[in-house]
Design a protein around this motif. Structure first.
Motif, PDB file in Angstrom:
ATOM      1  N   LYS A 168      -3.402   4.358   4.135  1.00 54.42           N
ATOM      2  CA  LYS A 168      -2.640   3.100   4.113  1.00 54.42           C
ATOM      3  C   LYS A 168      -2.716   2.363   5.444  1.00 54.42           C
ATOM      4  O   LYS A 168      -3.107   1.181   5.497  1.00 54.42           O
ATOM      5  CB  LYS A 168      -1.161   3.388   3.785  1.00 54.42           C
ATOM      6  CG  LYS A 168      -0.902   4.179   2.539  1.00 54.42           C
ATOM      7  CD  LYS A 168       0.580   4.297   2.253  1.00 54.42           C
ATOM      8  CE  LYS A 168       1.391   4.955   3.362  1.00 54.42           C
ATOM      9  NZ  LYS A 168       1.030   6.359   3.581  1.00 54.42           N
ATOM     10  N   THR A 169      -2.332   3.025   6.521  1.00 48.25           N
ATOM     11  CA  THR A 169      -2.306   2.362   7.828  1.00 48.25           C
ATOM     12  C   THR A 169      -3.718   2.048   8.305  1.00 48.25           C
ATOM     13  O   THR A 169      -3.942   1.027   8.969  1.00 48.25           O
ATOM     14  CB  THR A 169      -1.564   3.243   8.850  1.00 48.25           C
ATOM     15  OG1 THR A 169      -0.194   3.351   8.445  1.00 48.25           O
ATOM     16  CG2 THR A 169      -1.610   2.632  10.241  1.00 48.25           C
TER      17      THR A 169
ATOM     18  N   LEU B  29      -2.798   4.741  -3.017  1.00 44.30           N
ATOM     19  CA  LEU B  29      -3.901   5.448  -2.369  1.00 44.30           C
ATOM     20  C   LEU B  29      -3.649   6.949  -2.380  1.00 44.30           C
ATOM     21  O   LEU B  29      -2.506   7.407  -2.280  1.00 44.30           O
ATOM     22  CB  LEU B  29      -4.089   4.977  -0.924  1.00 44.30           C
ATOM     23  CG  LEU B  29      -4.683   3.573  -0.743  1.00 44.30           C
ATOM     24  CD1 LEU B  29      -3.578   2.530  -0.747  1.00 44.30           C
ATOM     25  CD2 LEU B  29      -5.478   3.496   0.557  1.00 44.30           C
TER      26      LEU B  29
ATOM     27  N   HIS C  90       5.816   4.240   2.522  1.00 48.64           N
ATOM     28  CA  HIS C  90       5.842   5.449   1.703  1.00 48.64           C
ATOM     29  C   HIS C  90       7.071   5.448   0.811  1.00 48.64           C
ATOM     30  O   HIS C  90       7.304   6.383   0.063  1.00 48.64           O
ATOM     31  CB  HIS C  90       5.851   6.700   2.591  1.00 48.64           C
ATOM     32  CG  HIS C  90       7.095   6.833   3.419  1.00 48.64           C
ATOM     33  ND1 HIS C  90       7.251   6.208   4.637  1.00 48.64           N
ATOM     34  CD2 HIS C  90       8.250   7.483   3.178  1.00 48.64           C
ATOM     35  CE1 HIS C  90       8.452   6.485   5.115  1.00 48.64           C
ATOM     36  NE2 HIS C  90       9.080   7.247   4.257  1.00 48.64           N
TER      37      HIS C  90
ATOM     38  N   LEU D 182       0.868  -1.176   0.000  1.00 48.47           N
ATOM     39  CA  LEU D 182       0.000   0.000   0.000  1.00 48.47           C
ATOM     40  C   LEU D 182       0.905   1.227   0.000  1.00 48.47           C
ATOM     41  O   LEU D 182       1.663   1.446   0.945  1.00 48.47           O
ATOM     42  CB  LEU D 182      -0.908   0.004   1.230  1.00 48.47           C
ATOM     43  CG  LEU D 182      -1.835  -1.204   1.390  1.00 48.47           C
ATOM     44  CD1 LEU D 182      -2.702  -1.040   2.642  1.00 48.47           C
ATOM     45  CD2 LEU D 182      -2.699  -1.408   0.169  1.00 48.47           C
TER      46      LEU D 182
ATOM     47  N   VAL E 217       2.613  -1.785   4.233  1.00 48.62           N
ATOM     48  CA  VAL E 217       2.407  -0.332   4.155  1.00 48.62           C
ATOM     49  C   VAL E 217       3.760   0.369   4.102  1.00 48.62           C
ATOM     50  O   VAL E 217       4.634   0.107   4.932  1.00 48.62           O
ATOM     51  CB  VAL E 217       1.602   0.174   5.369  1.00 48.62           C
ATOM     52  CG1 VAL E 217       1.673   1.694   5.476  1.00 48.62           C
ATOM     53  CG2 VAL E 217       0.151  -0.257   5.261  1.00 48.62           C
TER      54      VAL E 217
ATOM     55  N   ASP F 223       3.745  -2.651   8.839  1.00 41.47           N
ATOM     56  CA  ASP F 223       3.427  -1.223   8.840  1.00 41.47           C
ATOM     57  C   ASP F 223       4.714  -0.413   8.889  1.00 41.47           C
ATOM     58  O   ASP F 223       5.256  -0.151   9.965  1.00 41.47           O
ATOM     59  CB  ASP F 223       2.525  -0.889  10.032  1.00 41.47           C
ATOM     60  CG  ASP F 223       1.986   0.538   9.962  1.00 41.47           C
ATOM     61  OD1 ASP F 223       2.239   1.216   8.948  1.00 41.47           O
ATOM     62  OD2 ASP F 223       1.314   0.959  10.914  1.00 41.47           O
TER      63      ASP F 223
END
Length: 389
Positions: free
Chosen positions: A70-71, A236, A221, A62, A219, A186
């Motif tokens: 996402k989280t 997303l 970035h 994600l 998850v 995560d």
């Protein structure tokens, strides 16, 4: 304790290219499913109509900016957040109303959540004991998980005696010890330096190969993590799923400008669709050299004269000479040495600034120097103009 242990190991169960990604491959049994999941806190929607299927054994990342949902999606699978609409499934069963300890999930968060007063082996055993694994099975399961994560030689150490990367491996071992159907990660590598992060990425890729039935929802970035590890990437934005596909498809054929710029670096040039489907026009008479016609692979859906964005990746641009395809002239504004490449910023005569990542330059161009760049027609991808429906 460095965080909440309840998020580190959750007990085992009792005894694609459209925006909603479509179902997972039919030949593989279900892993994780979101069906029109919406999550709201008070009056703010933080995940909106989220639909996604993750097959057993598949890794889906994600990816999106902070606040994109996402989280929230991860916590909804784990059972820590309840949707106001929609359903969540694991292994083909509806778990929307089940508590976390009955969902068959292992979870690793960036804070590791290790007990500082317990040895490594005791930390790994914590999740097993929490859901009443028979005492005789615990030592073997702990040893198996530590061996799998390369931490077998550190069983008697305390967390303070480990590096950040080693602590992360222990957290991963604790999650794997319960033999979960689903592994939730995560941003587990965000606290590590670049060298440790690269090593842990390799370890996660190895574990993926060794655990062919475990579905992994990751998850992050970090684009490199997503491109390296994931079978598919779900992008997303503003609480919605905007694109989903293989890393190669999202990189080579993104659906829109947001995906293009978020999955890897991208030059987005405002152009006008030409009279032929394999032609676009960059610039106008007001620019220094007027309009320039460029060739791309023919693409439907862009009527002649309609505005669009031409996506060209920095590494696809190269120094060009007269007569080459898609000649873009400009003046160098900045040069950065990146070790194996030079990142060169060029203000185009017929358009905006572009970035080119050029390798093999013995003498890089200097700021202010004129430079011509080119790219192959098959490397240009036409995208809807921003704001177009």
């Amino acid at each position: 304790m460095n965080g909440s242990a309840t998020t580190a190991a959750v007990a085992a169960p009792d005894a694609g290219a459209a925006p909603d990604a479509g179902p997972a491959p039919a030949a593989r049994r279900p892993g994780i499913s979101f069906e029109d999941v919406t999550v709201a806190y008070r009056d703010q929607v933080v995940l909106n109509g989220f639909t996604l299927d993750v097959a057993a054994g598949e890794v889906v990342a994600l990816l999106g900016p902070s606040g994109s949902g996402k989280t929230t999606a991860l916590r909804t699978v784990a059972g820590f957040t309840a949707p106001v609409r929609g359903r969540v499934g694991i292994g083909g069963r509806d778990v929307t109303g089940l508590p976390p300890h009955r969902r068959g999930i292992g979870m690793v968060v960036q804070q590791y959540a290790l007990f500082p007063h317990l040895r490594v082996e005791q930390n790994v055993a914590f999740g097993l004991k929490a859901h009443r694994t028979p005492r005789a099975q615990v030592p073997g399961r702990v040893a198996e998980a530590l061996e799998m994560t390369g931490m077998a030689g550190y069983a008697r150490r305390y967390p303070r005696e480990l590096s950040g990367g080693q602590q992360q491996r222990v957290a991963l071992a604790r999650a794997l010890a319960i033999r979960p159907e689903v592994l939730l990660l995560d941003e587990p590598l965000s606290a590590l330096d670049a060298g440790l992060r690269a090593g842990m990425l390799a370890e996660l890729a190895r574990l993926h190969r060794e655990l062919p039935e475990v579905s992994i929802l990751y998850v992050t970035h970090d684009q490199i993590e997503a491109l390296t590890l994931a079978d598919r990437i779900a992008v997303l934005r503003d609480a919605r799923l905007v694109d989903c596909g293989t890393p190669e498809r999202l990189y080579r054929r993104p659906a829109d400008a947001f995906t293009a710029s978020f999955v890897g670096r991208a030059n987005l040039l405002p152009v006008t669709a030409g009279q032929e489907p394999d032609r676009v026009v960059l610039g106008a008479a007001t620019h220094r050299t007027g309009a320039v016609e460029l060739r791309i692979t023919a693409q439907d859906g862009f009527p002649a004269g309609s505005p669009a964005l031409l996506c060209v990746r920095p590494h696809q641009l190269r120094p060009a000479t007269e007569g080459g395809p898609n000649l873009l002239r400009g003046r160098v504004s900045d040069v950065q040495w990146l070790g194996s490449t030079h990142r060169v910023q060029v203000d185009l005569d017929a358009g905006p600034r572009v970035a080119a990542e050029l390798s093999g330059l013995r003498v890089p161009p200097a700021a202010g120097e004129e430079l011509a760049l080119g790219f192959d027609p098959e490397d240009g991808v036409l995208l809807p103009a921003e704001g177009a429906s």
